[in-house]
Write an enzyme that holds these catalytic residues in place. Sequence first.
Site, short mmCIF file in Angstrom:
data_model
loop_
_atom_site.label_atom_id
_atom_site.label_comp_id
_atom_site.label_asym_id
_atom_site.label_seq_id
_atom_site.Cartn_x
_atom_site.Cartn_y
_atom_site.Cartn_z
N LYS A 140 -10.40 -0.43 10.67
CA LYS A 140 -10.60 -1.63 9.87
C LYS A 140 -10.94 -2.84 10.74
O LYS A 140 -11.20 -3.93 10.25
CB LYS A 140 -9.34 -1.93 9.04
CG LYS A 140 -9.06 -0.91 7.93
CD LYS A 140 -7.96 -1.40 7.02
CE LYS A 140 -7.20 -0.31 6.31
NZ LYS A 140 -7.93 0.40 5.28
N GLN A 180 -4.39 -4.82 7.12
CA GLN A 180 -5.35 -5.79 6.60
C GLN A 180 -5.33 -7.12 7.35
O GLN A 180 -6.20 -7.96 7.12
CB GLN A 180 -5.08 -6.06 5.11
CG GLN A 180 -5.18 -4.83 4.21
CD GLN A 180 -6.61 -4.32 4.08
OE1 GLN A 180 -7.58 -5.03 4.38
NE2 GLN A 180 -6.77 -3.09 3.64
N HIS A 225 0.85 -1.19 0.00
CA HIS A 225 0.00 0.00 0.00
C HIS A 225 0.89 1.25 0.00
O HIS A 225 2.02 1.21 0.50
CB HIS A 225 -0.85 -0.05 1.28
CG HIS A 225 -1.87 1.05 1.39
ND1 HIS A 225 -1.54 2.32 1.81
CD2 HIS A 225 -3.20 1.07 1.16
CE1 HIS A 225 -2.63 3.06 1.84
NE2 HIS A 225 -3.66 2.33 1.44
N ASP A 237 3.18 -4.04 8.22
CA ASP A 237 1.96 -3.25 8.03
C ASP A 237 0.80 -4.22 8.29
O ASP A 237 0.52 -5.09 7.47
CB ASP A 237 1.95 -2.70 6.60
CG ASP A 237 0.59 -2.17 6.18
OD1 ASP A 237 -0.35 -2.19 6.99
OD2 ASP A 237 0.48 -1.73 5.02
N CYS A 269 -4.83 2.26 -3.86
CA CYS A 269 -3.64 2.86 -3.24
C CYS A 269 -2.41 1.98 -3.37
O CYS A 269 -1.43 2.17 -2.65
CB CYS A 269 -3.86 3.18 -1.76
SG CYS A 269 -5.14 4.37 -1.46
#
Lengths: 141, 398
Positions: free
Chosen positions: B215, B192, B112, B189, B353
């Site tokens: 999220k 997700q 991302h 990261d 993105c």
Amino acid sequence: MDAEIKREILLENSQNPFHKEEINDAKYIKVNSNNPNCIDNIDLNILIEDGKIKDIKFIGEACAISTASTSIMIKNLIGKTIAEAKTYINNFSNMCNEEAYTEDNLNEALAFQDIYKQNNRKNCALLPYKGIIKALEEYEK
Amino acid sequence: MHREDFPMLKSDIIYLDNGATSLKPQCVIAKQVDYYENYSANAHRGDYDISYKVDLEYENVRDLVKEFIGAKRKEEIVFTSGTTDSLNLIVNGFFSNLLEAGDEILITKTEHASNVMPWFRIAGETGAVIKYIPLDDNYFVTMENVKKAITPKTKVISLAEITNVIGDIRPIKEITTYAHERDIFVVVDGAQSIPHLKTNVSDTDIDFLAFSAHKMLGPTGVGVLYAKYELMQNIEPVNLGGGMNESFDSPDKMVLKEIPARLEAGTPNIAGVIGLGEAIRYINKIGMDEISKYEKNLRSYLIEKLVKIPHIDILNLEADSGIVAFNVDGIFSEDVAYYLNKYGICVRAGNHCAKLTKDVVGVTNSVRVSLYFYNTETEIDNLVELLKDKDKILKEMF
């Protein structure tokens, strides 16, 4: 204009867009036009000679509305003088923005008559016009 | 499952854009309203009862996060405004002081923007070099390719545990073990992955982790930066100001607080942090394993139906997360999204993105369906039914 005819015009121009082709010719003015809120992104190549729009080609990626609008705009602008082009552009913008406009010379662009009802799609229809306005400004500099 | 807990699901929409943000259960909303209605004071200023309660609630969430991700100490948890903020703090507060010209930063082309752009800038400033781990035929990261990409100059590997378009689950633990044997830092990261997978930073041994509350059923504007205790101590604050200093007398006499306060300048997003705490309690109650299992089945159900539609091309057939990216042959992704929107179906279209992804996948944009545990087979049936008929899409996409 009948809704079914409008849909057919949009479909035809989005599936088989007019003058969607690459051109590398220094005589053409090249401008990019994109919408910051989506991924629509087109490059317009415009040839202006003797105060007249002789040719426009475009490449890029855009939604069906943007692509159809670009295709139709190109058909309508080729052959016009700068002054005529500006009148046409203003008239089309007025139609999209629910302001007073005339149906003269809009031809297939009348398929966008109701676009003002979809605020999020209006910018798609106006995308190529943003580009052509930039190109005319550049020409007149 | 648990649909009754989500006010948004009382409407007719079919929400399939959970990779962008998740819906919020009533308890998370109520928890924030409770703060605003009943003890709306600032944190770390416990001079009166309601302010003291804010401190308790706020710091309690730090413990909850610590347990949730398996961290060892609460000082390893810093609240930020989101994954982007956390990643920027890691890069600008830690790696900016460490990287030298020629050092290599290892990422992939499916990251991302937030796990690419901060690195791009720091590379420009320090002379460090960005290198990409090659991806396999499914666009996955394999251990073999990680090994190939590492050189004696590699200083840091920064990866999403699950990428937001391809949705592959990376072998983070294996990568970390291999990297640490070579003194390479590992940044994850988790935007997700945290909402969908059990995470244990002590087990994977990663050095840094970034994720967002919104999220994972929590509020927008809140995120977490995890760093190992000794590394967290070496993160330079990017922001200076209230709440993070002991004293300041002159430019050369500024005394800063200990971590984590040192890295949380200014009034924090108190309601947001408290809301995040409630989201964690809610997820814990359902059980992360339960969530992962449900989503895996739902994904299989969706894939099974989509592969039968000849005009649909799935970009990430083999991935195992709830993310499914596809295109309808000859129709621009945004037009598919506009069409589905007419039927109240929310999906994302575009490049999501992840603008480097096109270099490897060869496709600049796609439609993305991203699932969560409140999605159902019936919703998927509705989606598939609408996608089956290409003429209908062409007819109704304007």
